[in-house]
Design an enzyme around this catalytic site. Structure first.
Site, PDB file in Angstrom:
ATOM      1  CE  LYS A 298      -3.196   2.581   2.988  1.00 25.18           C
ATOM      2  NZ  LYS A 298      -3.908   2.578   4.279  1.00 25.18           N
ATOM      3  CG  ASP A 303      -5.612   8.366   4.310  1.00 24.36           C
ATOM      4  OD1 ASP A 303      -6.507   8.934   3.641  1.00 24.36           O
ATOM      5  OD2 ASP A 303      -5.829   7.398   5.062  1.00 24.36           O
ATOM      6  CE  LYS A 310      -6.549   9.197   7.696  1.00 25.26           C
ATOM      7  NZ  LYS A 310      -7.063   8.048   8.468  1.00 25.26           N
ATOM      8  CG  ASP A 321      -1.934   5.240   4.920  1.00 24.75           C
ATOM      9  OD1 ASP A 321      -1.684   4.130   5.410  1.00 24.75           O
ATOM     10  OD2 ASP A 321      -3.089   5.631   4.656  1.00 24.75           O
ATOM     11  CG  ASP A 381      -9.807   7.618   6.441  1.00 23.30           C
ATOM     12  OD1 ASP A 381      -8.737   7.531   5.800  1.00 23.30           O
ATOM     13  OD2 ASP A 381      -9.861   7.909   7.650  1.00 23.30           O
ATOM     14  CD  GLU A 383      -6.733   5.504   2.272  1.00 26.75           C
ATOM     15  OE1 GLU A 383      -7.715   5.831   2.945  1.00 26.75           O
ATOM     16  OE2 GLU A 383      -5.681   5.101   2.791  1.00 26.75           O
ATOM     17  NE  ARG A 385     -10.833  -1.248   3.548  1.00 23.11           N
ATOM     18  CZ  ARG A 385     -11.446  -1.479   4.709  1.00 23.11           C
ATOM     19  NH1 ARG A 385     -12.567  -2.171   4.743  1.00 23.11           N
ATOM     20  NH2 ARG A 385     -10.937  -1.040   5.838  1.00 23.11           N
TER      21      ARG A 385
END
Ligand code: ZN
Length: 547
Positions: A298, A303, A310, A321, A381, A383, A385
């Site tokens: 990933k 993010d 967030k 991230d 959020d 994202e 996956r």
């Protein structure tokens, strides 16, 4: 060597009878590179078999008890024992002993503490190495010599000690680019038998090189390491390495072939320097291939949460991230240096910024994945996956024609992983075919040996049920409505969204899939240096000797 004067550190190893200023081509591990701030190699390391080697300005001993000071190290024992008798702190913290038994007069004793309780593991050595080296640097040492007498119950303790010392010496990319000096000029590592030691040291340096790549990508801020700049960095890292690199950046191609990824990229796509990249790296061993790894890391370069933004301080640290993609690049770097003959490895780094703006993907959208699965977005959020599912699907397509394939996703995926396992442990979950191969157990065993620990978790029927569609409009739901199994659920989502659910243990073509959530262990808090997990555990399992 001229290299010693370089502002930038790099690794050169030569034998103890080579004086400073000389080089011996036959024993150099890396040749003198051109100066580059990008230089991702570990600090210079000198192997020696002489404790009294005058090139070092301190001697650091990392072990559990003075009984291990024997043979060539026996002469150090009296100096340590006399100090320990008058300072009980020496049982638990590193101490500086002023003594004339070593040329520099500086002997640092860094004890591991107890090693035999139920809950002790090899990281006691790593902790003692880090604390001891910090004490040496605090004392003004610029050329410390590390001594790791054999002892204790852990087979890989000397390797783990060396890796921890190298980790402590890491300088972030930004600091190297700013021209800041390294913490030491060079590090010495003592071996009783040099030739035998060199193999271990070279392996440690190879692993550290990979971890440096992982830390550079993961730890560096979201503008310096936005998708296009990560591409440039990765290109440099794998130049002439034997690893092939392919990059997809065209937004139409991404939208057509990786629709879930492209949805997350929509908001970021309006800013050229933030646009997505999908990097594929491939290594093929020179011998007969007996295993093929397919890795997806990933790579969310920042993010914001997207439209499901967030709030408060929850966005802090979200430049980390991308730690999964960073780890994948780091592991590929170790592979390119260790050159295993029997492995083929295909690695993917989906690099996307989850921005917020007028083009943001939103909740309630139903997007059809590469595998033909209609996915209802329920939280932008989630994202990670989304950017991995289609890439995992592509890997699945390749795996169907590969020798003994094993797919893995590596991701800072869920806050639930942090609340489940804490901040020092990665979590691994196997699908049915991976479980039959005992994949998670093998990764966990390697991690335990090398100090990169894993907890094993399980994907259950509730995790699949929670992500099934709730209406005629969609096959599956991005988040589901039950979040109590928050780190297990995304594994089921990825399996369903990528079509891997058609390749379970009862199918005609089972495919092993392991899901690694490193949200806790990657160290996403910006004040910490990224850990580079699970580069060490995977290197231990697939590349290093484990005896
Ligand atoms: Zn997110």
């Amino acid at each position: 060597m001229a290299c010693i004067q370089s502002l930038f550190v790099f690794a050169v190893v030569w034998f103890s009878n080579t004086a400073p200023g000389e080089s011996r081509a036959s024993s150099q591990r890396w040749s003198c590179p051109e100066k580059s701030a990008l230089d991702y190699r570990p600090p210079e390391v000198i192997a020696t078999d002489a404790v009294g080697d005058g090139r070092f300005d301190s001697v650091l001993i990392v072990t559990d008890c003075t009984e291990n000071l024997k043979g060539d190290l026996a002469f150090l024992k009296d100096a340590v024992n006399s100090y320990v008798e008058v300072d009980s702190a020496a049982a638990s913290v590193p101490v500086l002993i002023v003594t004339d038994v070593v040329p520099s007069g500086r002997l640092i004793w860094s004890p591991t503490g107890p090693l035999y309780r139920d809950y002790d593991d090899v990281r006691r050595f790593a902790d003692a190495a880090t604390a001891g080296l910090a004490r040496a640097v605090q004392a003004g040492s610029k050329k410390p010599l590390l001594i790791r007498p054999q002892g204790g119950p852990f087979n890989m303790s000397t390797m783990v000690t060396t890796l921890a010392a190298l980790e402590y010496l890491y300088m972030p990319l930004e600091l190297r680019e700013a021209g800041e000096n390294a913490k030491v000029e060079y590090l010495g590592v003592w071996y009783e038998e040099l030739e035998k030691g060199m193999k271990e040291l070279n392996q440690a340096l190879n692993v550290e090189t990979g971890r440096t790549v992982a830390r550079d990508i993961a730890g560096t801020d979201p503008e310096r390491m936005a998708p296009p700049s990560i591409e440039a960095y990765v290109r440099e890292v794998f130049r002439d390495s034997g690893v092939e690199m392919a990059v997809i950046s065209d937004v139409d191609t991404l939208t057509r072939e990786y629709p879930l990824l492209a949805a997350v990229n929509r908001a970021a796509n309006s800013v050229a320097r933030h646009r997505a990249r999908l990097i594929y790296l491939e290594y093929t061993g020179s011998g007969e291939i007996n295993e093929t790894l397919f890795l997806v890391g990933k790579g969310i370069t920042f993010d914001t949460g997207g439209a499901s933004i967030k709030t408060g301080t929850r966005m802090v640290g979200m430049s980390r991230d991308k730690s999964g993609a960073a780890a994948v690049a780091g592991f590929m770097k170790v592979i390119s240096l260790e050159k295993p003959t029997h492995l083929r490895v295909v690695a993917a780094m989906p690099l996307v910024r989850n921005s917020v703006g007028e083009e943001s993907y939103t909740v309630d959208e139903v997007i059809t994945s590469r595998a033909g699965v209609r996915v209802r977005v329920s939280n932008t959020d989630a994202e990670g996956r989304m950017v991995m599912a289609d890439v995992l699907c592509r890997m699945k397509e390749m795996a169907l024609n590969a020798v003994n394939p094993h797919l893995m996703a590596i991701a800072t995926l869920t806050g639930h992983a942090v609340s489940t396992a804490g901040t020092s442990y990665s979590i691994i979950l196997d699908n049915g075919p991976a479980k039959e191969k005992k994949a998670a157990e093998r990764v966990q065993a390697a991690g335990e040996l090398y100090g990169d620990p894993f907890d094993i978790s399980t994907i259950r029927r509730e995790d699949y049920d929670n992500h099934r569609g709730r209406s005629m409009y969609e096959h599956i739901n991005q988040m589901g409505d039950n979040h109590v199994r928050g780190h297990q659920g995304p594994a089921a989502f990825l399996i369903m969204a990528s079509g891997l659910d058609k390749h379970g243990k009862n199918s005609s073509q089972p495919l092993a899939y392991s899901h690694l959530d490193i949200a806790g262990s990657a160290r996403v808090a910006p004040k910490q240096v990224p850990s580079g997990v699970p580069v060490v555990a995977l290197s231990g399992l697939y590349l290093l000797d484990q005896n």
